[in-house]
Design a protein around this motif. Structure first.
Motif, PDB file in Angstrom:
ATOM      1  N   GLY A  42       0.791  -1.206  -0.075  1.00  0.00           N
ATOM      2  CA  GLY A  42       0.054   0.058  -0.152  1.00  0.00           C
ATOM      3  C   GLY A  42       0.887   1.176   0.040  1.00  0.00           C
ATOM      4  O   GLY A  42       0.539   2.278  -0.645  1.00  0.00           O
ATOM      5  N   LYS A  43       1.849   1.378   0.785  1.00  0.00           N
ATOM      6  CA  LYS A  43       2.855   2.312   0.954  1.00  0.00           C
ATOM      7  C   LYS A  43       3.306   2.745  -0.276  1.00  0.00           C
ATOM      8  O   LYS A  43       3.507   4.050  -0.872  1.00  0.00           O
ATOM      9  N   LEU A  44       3.870   1.417  -0.788  1.00  0.00           N
ATOM     10  CA  LEU A  44       4.776   1.827  -2.256  1.00  0.00           C
ATOM     11  C   LEU A  44       3.585   2.224  -3.561  1.00  0.00           C
ATOM     12  O   LEU A  44       4.011   3.176  -4.042  1.00  0.00           O
ATOM     13  N   GLN A  45       2.332   1.884  -3.433  1.00  0.00           N
ATOM     14  CA  GLN A  45       1.617   2.274  -4.397  1.00  0.00           C
ATOM     15  C   GLN A  45       1.131   3.642  -4.107  1.00  0.00           C
ATOM     16  O   GLN A  45       1.173   4.509  -5.064  1.00  0.00           O
ATOM     17  N   SER A  51      10.921   5.004 -10.980  1.00  0.00           N
ATOM     18  CA  SER A  51      11.416   3.548 -11.705  1.00  0.00           C
ATOM     19  C   SER A  51      11.630   2.616 -10.643  1.00  0.00           C
ATOM     20  O   SER A  51      11.541   1.416 -10.857  1.00  0.00           O
ATOM     21  N   LEU A  52      12.347   3.024  -9.519  1.00  0.00           N
ATOM     22  CA  LEU A  52      12.601   2.132  -8.382  1.00  0.00           C
ATOM     23  C   LEU A  52      11.401   1.346  -7.762  1.00  0.00           C
ATOM     24  O   LEU A  52      11.200   0.247  -7.654  1.00  0.00           O
ATOM     25  N   ILE A  53      10.310   2.276  -7.492  1.00  0.00           N
ATOM     26  CA  ILE A  53       8.983   1.881  -6.878  1.00  0.00           C
ATOM     27  C   ILE A  53       8.426   1.157  -8.207  1.00  0.00           C
ATOM     28  O   ILE A  53       7.819  -0.086  -7.615  1.00  0.00           O
ATOM     29  N   LYS A  54       8.461   1.417  -9.436  1.00  0.00           N
ATOM     30  CA  LYS A  54       7.902   0.432 -10.254  1.00  0.00           C
ATOM     31  C   LYS A  54       8.541  -0.899 -10.303  1.00  0.00           C
ATOM     32  O   LYS A  54       7.724  -1.925 -10.320  1.00  0.00           O
ATOM     33  N   ARG A  55       9.953  -1.048 -10.176  1.00  0.00           N
ATOM     34  CA  ARG A  55      10.450  -2.372  -9.916  1.00  0.00           C
ATOM     35  C   ARG A  55       9.902  -3.022  -8.673  1.00  0.00           C
ATOM     36  O   ARG A  55       9.600  -4.345  -8.761  1.00  0.00           O
ATOM     37  N   GLU A  56       9.864  -2.418  -7.939  1.00  0.00           N
ATOM     38  CA  GLU A  56       9.563  -3.008  -6.509  1.00  0.00           C
ATOM     39  C   GLU A  56       7.805  -3.604  -6.776  1.00  0.00           C
ATOM     40  O   GLU A  56       7.549  -4.761  -6.395  1.00  0.00           O
ATOM     41  N   LEU A  57       7.170  -2.737  -7.203  1.00  0.00           N
ATOM     42  CA  LEU A  57       5.784  -3.041  -7.589  1.00  0.00           C
ATOM     43  C   LEU A  57       5.580  -4.157  -8.517  1.00  0.00           C
ATOM     44  O   LEU A  57       4.581  -4.982  -8.381  1.00  0.00           O
ATOM     45  N   GLU A  58       6.655  -4.359  -9.164  1.00  0.00           N
ATOM     46  CA  GLU A  58       6.402  -5.373 -10.257  1.00  0.00           C
ATOM     47  C   GLU A  58       6.570  -6.784  -9.720  1.00  0.00           C
ATOM     48  O   GLU A  58       6.023  -7.847  -9.682  1.00  0.00           O
TER      49      GLU A  58
END
Ligand code: GTP
Ligand code: MG
Length: 610
Positions: A293-296, A350-357
């Motif tokens: 949730g936090k990452l999103q 882009s870091l968060i995107k990777r995490e979310l992937e």
């Protein structure tokens, strides 16, 4: 100064808890949280954590544990009978048990609604339901509830009818000055607009909010024009004095002239301008309890902030010496800094995107496990505050061991966006069949698209569910508009439109005006519609029966291996939306897939079986 550096806590639930130089931002003041690990973040003036600019997300042991909680034990083989508990996703418990109290210390905010009378081009971009809500004033009421949900105290509100939006300031300039005076008189530190503001509109409005109270109207015609604009507005809390003579003292000036800004700025507490999207993002950042949730939320905030960074850096321009306006050299410095921050923010995105992937692929594994175990998944969807969490609590009663109170209640409360992270509970149908029911984040009109995109991993749970229960608060006079808003949001979630839906017309116990029998009759005439009260339990048995008849055909999954011709993309879409793709290989004759799909669709793949 619009931007500050600060140290942000990384302890559980402290995403928005900040301490910083200068004013302590309101989330921290209200909750009094401490700070555990620290990192540099950029804060809006209201204390919104906009984005971290330096640190990469670092996994802590605690975060790992939370992740395991929420994903479930993905490596184990599944025993269908006894392991339903293993499928319970992260239990969306959060740490805001105590009801939010809005007292004198809560930040005071002022609201501005806008109703566009006859602007077909602009209005055609909006849903009819959204227009209805705006025209009825309900949208502004909802904005007030959103503000309260964020812990803000609404001290005043006004609205303006316009034939078309003003490009520079959205509302008329005269009205903007009236808003400034009222907001300042009432002690508001933020003015929220009930629609999206472009970055330049927000910047211009903020300039007006922080101008000193002189020098606005010179000519009589400008004054008359402003008075007309103000007549189109309505002071909803009855606190404004909006006589046309009120602005007599103002002299004309050019809003766009940067040089005048320095002279006109006065040392008052800064009033910030923000829009509906910023408010919703703020609520989400307070509610997010899981790492996912936090990452999103951080992703949505960073994407929202990227085009607005310029606004944050205007203070650099203002720092240019001598009071004679910004020099070209200093402006250059400011712009360079903007570029640096934009680069850092993009890097962070882009870091968060990777995490979310990673999050998505873990959820995908989890779904695969569920599909193999043939446990149907039902997702509760609906407008915020419709009663989804209350319904989940009622449904989970079916799984209680007789004589024991072993229920773990999810939080249901009269507050917008009470639930953010999905929570899953086991439910037993009348036939004894088990299924999983997931409570999800509620929707709202004009849900920011950045949020929908960022919450992709969570919302995919809806798209991949076997059945949706659309919970509607039928006691609300705006129920139809809410249904429209939910359906249009569902259309934006991949796969969600194909999932069958049961409509649960909730809060039947508190329908006013004795029209309950008519509502009941209307539900009977519609397919897959049941009237319920999630509070009293009325109608829950009917709902369980409706679920049973739907999941009988959906719950059973079957493995399939097939070579799908390249012109049958529809079958691949079907696997993605209703089944689980386990392997893909691109051959000359087509796409070789190994998947698990609902038995009901097996026939469609028979011609291509490998
Ligand atoms: N009278 C009545 N109140 C209800 C009923 N169902 C829910 N409520 C109340 O409505 C409010 C919102 O209920 P929730 O279950 O939290 O709603 P939600 O859809 O989960 O809301 P969000 O998580 O904020 O999206 C709470 O105060 C509930 O007690 C009902 O059937 N009758
Ligand atoms: Mg809820």
């Amino acid at each position: 100064m619009l931007q500050r550096e600060a140290w942000r806590g990384r302890e559980k639930g402290a995403a928005a808890a900040c301490s910083c130089t200068g004013r302590v931002p309101w989330p921290a003041r209200r909750r009094g949280r401490g700070v555990a690990l620290a990192e540099r973040v950029v804060l809006s003036r209201r204390g919104l954590c906009l984005s971290s600019l330096e640190s990469e997300p670092k996994e802590t042991k605690q975060e790992d544990a939370a992740r395991v909680d929420w994903i479930g034990s993905s490596s184990e083989e599944v025993e269908v009978e006894d392991s339903a508990a293993d499928f319970t996703c992260y239990d969306g418990e959060n740490d805001w048990d105590e009801p939010m109290v809005l007292d004198e210390d809560s930040e005071a905010v002022y609201l501005v609604g806008v109703e566009f009378g006859s602007a077909p081009n602009f209005l055609s971009k909006l849903d009819q339901s959204v227009q209805d809500l705006i025209a009825s004033g309900e949208s502004l009421n909802e904005l007030e509830r959103l503000a309260n949900a964020a812990g803000l105290r609404v001290v005043g509100a006004t609205s303006q009818k316009l034939d078309k939006p003003r490009p520079a300031t959205l509302i008329g300039k005269g009205k903007a000055f009236q808003v400034r005076d009222e907001a300042r008189r009432l002690g508001a530190t933020t003015v929220f607009f009930d629609c999206d503001l472009s970055p330049s509109q927000a910047k211009n409005l903020e300039k007006i909010m922080n101008k000193k109270s002189t020098n606005y109207f010179t000519s009589r015609s400008a004054l008359i024009e402003a008075a007309e604009e103000m007549d189109g507005g309505e002071d909803l809390f009855g606190s404004a004095s909006s006589s046309s003579g009120y602005y007599d003292s103002y002299l004309d000036e050019d809003l766009g002239a940067e040089e005048e800004e320095e002279e006109d700025c006065i040392e008052l507490e800064k009033v910030t301008v923000a829009d509906r999207t910023a408010l919703i993002l703020d609520i989400f950042s307070q509610r997010a309890a899981t790492r996912e949730g936090k990452l999103q939320v951080e992703m949505a905030q960073a994407q929202y902030q990227l085009p607005r960074l310029t606004r944050m850096w205007t203070h650099l321009e203002r720092q240019s010496g001598g009071g004679g306006g910004a020099s070209a050299q200093n402006r250059g410095m400011g712009e360079t800094q903007i570029e640096v921050d934009k680069r850092l923010l993009r890097k962070r995105i882009s870091l968060i995107k990777r995490e979310l992937e990673n999050v998505r692929s873990q959820r995908e594994q989890f779904r695969r496990k569920r599909a193999r175990a043939n446990i149907p998944v039902v997702a509760l969807v609906g407008y915020t505050n419709a009663g989804k969490s209350s319904l989940l609590n009622q449904l989970s009663l079916t799984f209680e061991t007789p004589g024991q109170n072993n229920r773990k209640l999810v939080k249901a409360r009269d507050q917008l966006f009470a639930t953010l992270d999905p929570t899953t509970r086991k439910v037993r149908l009348p036939s004894g069949k088990k299924l999983l029911v997931t409570d999800t984040v509620g929707f709202v009109q004009q849900l920011p698209s950045t949020l929908i995109a960022a919450f992709r991993a969570t919302l995919e749970e809806i798209g991949s569910a076997d059945l949706l229960i659309h919970v509607v608060d039928v006691s609300s006079p705006y129920a139809y508009a809410h249904v429209d808003a939910v359906e249009s949001t569902l259309r934006e979630i991949p796969g969600a439109s194909e999932v069958p839906v049961i409509h649960a017309w909730n809060k039947i116990d508190c329908i006013d005006g004795g029209v309950e029998p008519q509502v009941m009759a209307a539900a009977t005439n519609r397919s897959n519609t049941v009237c319920i009260s999630a509070q009293s339990g009325e109608g829950i048995d009917d709902l369980l029966e409706a679920i049973e008849s739907n999941v009988i055909s959906l719950g059973d999954m079957s493995p399939v291996t097939a070579i799908i011709p390249y012109d049958r993309g529809d079958l691949l879409d079907l696997i993605h939306s209703q089944g689980v793709m386990e392997g893909v290989d691109y051959l000359e004759e087509g796409t070789k897939v190994t998947a698990v799909i609902p038995k009901a669709h097996l026939e469609k793949f028979s011609d291509f079986a490998d």
